[in-house]
Write a protein that holds these residues in place. Sequence first.
Motif, PDB file in Angstrom:
ATOM      1  N   MET A  91       0.834  -1.116   0.052  1.00 19.67           N
ATOM      2  CA  MET A  91      -0.082  -0.081   0.131  1.00 19.67           C
ATOM      3  C   MET A  91       0.781   1.401  -0.065  1.00 19.67           C
ATOM      4  SD  MET A  91      -2.584   1.257   2.835  1.00 19.67           S
ATOM      5  CE  MET A  91      -1.074   1.519   4.081  1.00 19.67           C
ATOM      6  N   LEU A  92       1.836   1.320   0.818  1.00 16.31           N
ATOM      7  CA  LEU A  92       2.840   2.475   0.827  1.00 16.31           C
ATOM      8  C   LEU A  92       3.639   2.803  -0.264  1.00 16.31           C
ATOM      9  CD1 LEU A  92       4.259   1.715   4.396  1.00 16.31           C
ATOM     10  CD2 LEU A  92       3.090   3.771   3.955  1.00 16.31           C
ATOM     11  N   ARG A  93       3.588   1.542  -1.096  1.00 20.08           N
ATOM     12  CA  ARG A  93       4.490   1.492  -2.501  1.00 20.08           C
ATOM     13  C   ARG A  93       3.689   2.502  -3.420  1.00 20.08           C
ATOM     14  NH1 ARG A  93       7.042  -3.194  -1.062  1.00 20.08           N
ATOM     15  NH2 ARG A  93       5.481  -4.593  -1.809  1.00 20.08           N
ATOM     16  N   ARG A  94       1.991   2.169  -3.293  1.00 21.29           N
ATOM     17  CA  ARG A  94       1.236   3.052  -4.017  1.00 21.29           C
ATOM     18  C   ARG A  94       0.814   4.298  -3.667  1.00 21.29           C
ATOM     19  NH1 ARG A  94      -2.224  -1.084  -2.499  1.00 21.29           N
ATOM     20  NH2 ARG A  94      -3.832   0.459  -1.804  1.00 21.29           N
ATOM     21  N   GLY A  95       1.640   4.879  -2.659  1.00 20.38           N
ATOM     22  CA  GLY A  95       1.630   6.221  -2.391  1.00 20.38           C
ATOM     23  C   GLY A  95       0.751   6.738  -1.336  1.00 20.38           C
ATOM     24  N   VAL A  96       0.027   5.491  -0.860  1.00 20.33           N
ATOM     25  CA  VAL A  96      -1.016   5.842   0.126  1.00 20.33           C
ATOM     26  C   VAL A  96      -0.468   6.336   1.734  1.00 20.33           C
ATOM     27  CG1 VAL A  96      -2.841   4.647   1.687  1.00 20.33           C
ATOM     28  CG2 VAL A  96      -2.554   4.051  -0.846  1.00 20.33           C
ATOM     29  N   ARG A  97      -0.837   7.353   2.339  1.00 22.57           N
ATOM     30  CA  ARG A  97      -0.351   7.694   3.484  1.00 22.57           C
ATOM     31  C   ARG A  97      -0.913   6.760   4.540  1.00 22.57           C
ATOM     32  NH1 ARG A  97      -1.637  13.256   6.897  1.00 22.57           N
ATOM     33  NH2 ARG A  97      -0.174  13.067   8.391  1.00 22.57           N
ATOM     34  N   GLN A  98      -0.010   6.345   5.422  1.00 22.98           N
ATOM     35  CA  GLN A  98      -0.629   5.344   6.573  1.00 22.98           C
ATOM     36  C   GLN A  98      -0.004   6.044   8.030  1.00 22.98           C
ATOM     37  OE1 GLN A  98       1.390   1.452   6.634  1.00 22.98           O
ATOM     38  NE2 GLN A  98       0.263   0.979   8.300  1.00 22.98           N
ATOM     39  N   ARG A  99      -1.002   6.118   8.662  1.00 22.29           N
ATOM     40  CA  ARG A  99      -0.991   6.721  10.186  1.00 22.29           C
ATOM     41  C   ARG A  99      -1.395   5.566  11.052  1.00 22.29           C
ATOM     42  NH1 ARG A  99      -3.153  12.487  11.258  1.00 22.29           N
ATOM     43  NH2 ARG A  99      -4.991  11.887   9.814  1.00 22.29           N
ATOM     44  N   THR A 100      -0.437   5.217  11.963  1.00 26.37           N
ATOM     45  CA  THR A 100      -1.055   4.297  13.075  1.00 26.37           C
ATOM     46  C   THR A 100      -0.563   4.822  14.334  1.00 26.37           C
ATOM     47  OG1 THR A 100      -0.542   2.451  11.403  1.00 26.37           O
ATOM     48  CG2 THR A 100      -0.603   1.976  13.862  1.00 26.37           C
ATOM     49  N   ILE A 101      -1.595   4.478  15.234  1.00 31.89           N
ATOM     50  CA  ILE A 101      -1.330   4.873  16.905  1.00 31.89           C
ATOM     51  C   ILE A 101      -1.313   3.488  17.452  1.00 31.89           C
ATOM     52  CG2 ILE A 101      -2.474   6.219  18.686  1.00 31.89           C
ATOM     53  CD1 ILE A 101      -4.020   7.817  16.996  1.00 31.89           C
ATOM     54  N   TYR A 102      -0.190   3.278  18.358  1.00 33.87           N
ATOM     55  CA  TYR A 102      -0.320   2.358  19.326  1.00 33.87           C
ATOM     56  C   TYR A 102      -0.082   2.778  20.675  1.00 33.87           C
ATOM     57  CZ  TYR A 102       1.535  -1.006  15.584  1.00 33.87           C
ATOM     58  OH  TYR A 102       1.146  -1.539  14.411  1.00 33.87           O
ATOM     59  N   GLN A 103      -0.144   1.832  21.530  1.00 35.51           N
ATOM     60  CA  GLN A 103       0.085   2.236  22.993  1.00 35.51           C
ATOM     61  C   GLN A 103       1.572   2.459  23.421  1.00 35.51           C
ATOM     62  OE1 GLN A 103      -3.547  -0.430  24.413  1.00 35.51           O
ATOM     63  NE2 GLN A 103      -3.030   1.003  26.155  1.00 35.51           N
ATOM     64  N   HIS A 104       1.974   3.323  24.267  1.00 35.20           N
ATOM     65  CA  HIS A 104       3.420   3.515  24.570  1.00 35.20           C
ATOM     66  C   HIS A 104       4.124   2.074  24.840  1.00 35.20           C
ATOM     67  CE1 HIS A 104       2.736   7.817  24.691  1.00 35.20           C
ATOM     68  NE2 HIS A 104       2.329   7.874  25.770  1.00 35.20           N
ATOM     69  N   THR A 105       3.570   1.109  25.489  1.00 33.33           N
ATOM     70  CA  THR A 105       4.139   0.073  25.895  1.00 33.33           C
ATOM     71  C   THR A 105       4.781  -0.835  24.632  1.00 33.33           C
ATOM     72  OG1 THR A 105       1.862  -1.179  25.898  1.00 33.33           O
ATOM     73  CG2 THR A 105       2.848  -0.397  28.001  1.00 33.33           C
ATOM     74  N   VAL A 106       4.493  -0.543  23.262  1.00 31.76           N
ATOM     75  CA  VAL A 106       4.779  -1.131  22.243  1.00 31.76           C
ATOM     76  C   VAL A 106       6.420  -0.700  22.113  1.00 31.76           C
ATOM     77  CG1 VAL A 106       2.835  -1.110  20.961  1.00 31.76           C
ATOM     78  CG2 VAL A 106       4.271   0.632  20.397  1.00 31.76           C
ATOM     79  N   ARG A 107       6.810   0.373  22.615  1.00 35.14           N
ATOM     80  CA  ARG A 107       8.121   0.935  22.566  1.00 35.14           C
ATOM     81  C   ARG A 107       9.360  -0.141  23.302  1.00 35.14           C
ATOM     82  NH1 ARG A 107       8.726   6.730  21.460  1.00 35.14           N
ATOM     83  NH2 ARG A 107       6.598   7.391  20.885  1.00 35.14           N
ATOM     84  N   SER A 108       8.822  -1.026  23.750  1.00 36.70           N
ATOM     85  CA  SER A 108       9.667  -2.109  24.404  1.00 36.70           C
ATOM     86  C   SER A 108       9.356  -3.601  23.896  1.00 36.70           C
ATOM     87  CB  SER A 108       9.535  -2.341  25.986  1.00 36.70           C
ATOM     88  OG  SER A 108       8.263  -2.379  26.398  1.00 36.70           O
ATOM     89  N   HIS A 109       8.441  -3.447  22.769  1.00 36.15           N
ATOM     90  CA  HIS A 109       8.006  -4.690  22.225  1.00 36.15           C
ATOM     91  C   HIS A 109       8.911  -5.011  21.072  1.00 36.15           C
ATOM     92  CE1 HIS A 109       5.185  -7.726  20.412  1.00 36.15           C
ATOM     93  NE2 HIS A 109       5.276  -8.096  21.575  1.00 36.15           N
ATOM     94  N   ARG A 110       9.629  -6.101  20.944  1.00 33.82           N
ATOM     95  CA  ARG A 110      10.625  -6.043  19.771  1.00 33.82           C
ATOM     96  C   ARG A 110      10.039  -6.503  18.492  1.00 33.82           C
ATOM     97  NH1 ARG A 110      16.029  -9.580  22.153  1.00 33.82           N
ATOM     98  NH2 ARG A 110      16.816  -8.044  23.769  1.00 33.82           N
ATOM     99  N   ALA A 111       8.919  -7.416  18.404  1.00 37.49           N
ATOM    100  CA  ALA A 111       8.490  -7.644  17.312  1.00 37.49           C
ATOM    101  C   ALA A 111       7.613  -6.514  16.768  1.00 37.49           C
ATOM    102  CB  ALA A 111       7.329  -8.989  17.473  1.00 37.49           C
ATOM    103  N   THR A 112       6.756  -5.713  17.594  1.00 40.87           N
ATOM    104  CA  THR A 112       6.389  -4.629  16.861  1.00 40.87           C
ATOM    105  C   THR A 112       7.415  -3.415  16.756  1.00 40.87           C
ATOM    106  OG1 THR A 112       4.533  -5.105  18.537  1.00 40.87           O
ATOM    107  CG2 THR A 112       4.532  -2.953  17.364  1.00 40.87           C
ATOM    108  N   LEU A 113       8.334  -3.328  17.187  1.00 45.38           N
ATOM    109  CA  LEU A 113       9.218  -2.183  16.850  1.00 45.38           C
ATOM    110  C   LEU A 113       9.949  -2.696  15.385  1.00 45.38           C
ATOM    111  CD1 LEU A 113      11.136  -1.297  20.268  1.00 45.38           C
ATOM    112  CD2 LEU A 113       9.719   0.013  18.926  1.00 45.38           C
ATOM    113  N   SER A 114      10.158  -3.877  15.475  1.00 44.46           N
ATOM    114  CA  SER A 114      10.598  -4.198  13.888  1.00 44.46           C
ATOM    115  C   SER A 114       9.912  -3.889  12.730  1.00 44.46           C
ATOM    116  CB  SER A 114      10.922  -5.883  13.954  1.00 44.46           C
ATOM    117  OG  SER A 114      11.470  -6.393  12.794  1.00 44.46           O
TER     118      SER A 114
END
Length: 328
Positions: free
Chosen positions: A163-186
């Motif tokens: 989708m991003l390659r097609r030029g679509v803007r993507q905005r995502t909101i997570y909770q602060h706790t993902v900042r220590s979650h390796r899989a989500t950070l990757s």
Amino acid sequence: MRDDHSRPRACDCRKSPPDRPCETALAVYRRALLQGSLPEADAPGCLRALHLVVEDSDAPGSLIPVPPETASFAALGSIEEAIVGQRRKLRATRAALAVFEGLYADVRRPERPVLTRLAGRAVISKALDAAVGSCREELRTAQPGGGRPSHVLGEALSRDLEMLRRGVRQRTIYQHTVRSHRATLSYIEQVTAAGAEVRTLAEVVDRVIVCDREVAFVPVPEDPHTALRVQHPALVSLLIRHFDHAWGRSVPVRPEAAPLRPSAITSDLQRTILLAVVGGETDASIARRLGMSRRSVAEHMRKVSEQLGSNSRAQLGYLLATSGLLDS
């Protein structure tokens, strides 16, 4: 009775790539070209399958080589015929489905289903794939619950990168706790490198996905395997306003610094936890809502209790409510 020498010569096609003839076939075909013919028993099966040798009518038991251009008519004819048949079947199937599509639209048009119930993970996944695949301008996503499972992130990654390659803007909101979650950070690192924007907030109220300004998906709280597809313009606009309000209060994620916990994030989390304490929520309820462990919730409360000199949860709630610490 034919002896062993009359059997077709074995080939080594299994050792060769699909688009490359085996060495045995090449060697035998070369010899046939040089000598003009060869004994029937010397021809490997793959040479016969490609119609590159035929029986010599003037010399029974012998085969003569056929030019590849001539052999192609016999070797490729059945394949091309099958392709033509499949294309004919494809056109016929499309035409038949088009008739049913018209019938479906005629029957459902009076109903105007602005809300569609999607039951089952497979059905929800297909509906999401179709919506994201047709997204033209912007995808908004709010994901509560902290870090997401690796298999879910893996399914989303290829879809989002396309989708991003097609030029679509993507905005995502997570909770602060993902900042220590390796899989989500990757996952975040890969999509932000492709142009996505990701932010975090102490609390994300519920999951929502909005494609352009046309269709949205929300969960059904009482059934984790059911979702609603929302197509009513007013409801979609409401969800977009809700998302944009949360986006304005959230903190950008920079993958290279994501494991760190800036003071703004820590204070935001702490304030949300303490407001929940004043509201009478349990540690388990707070942890579940903020996507973190009960131990982390208890640690935040311990630190504030030490600062305020509180000896109990009830006293902590009273001190928080009267100290002005949580005033805006």
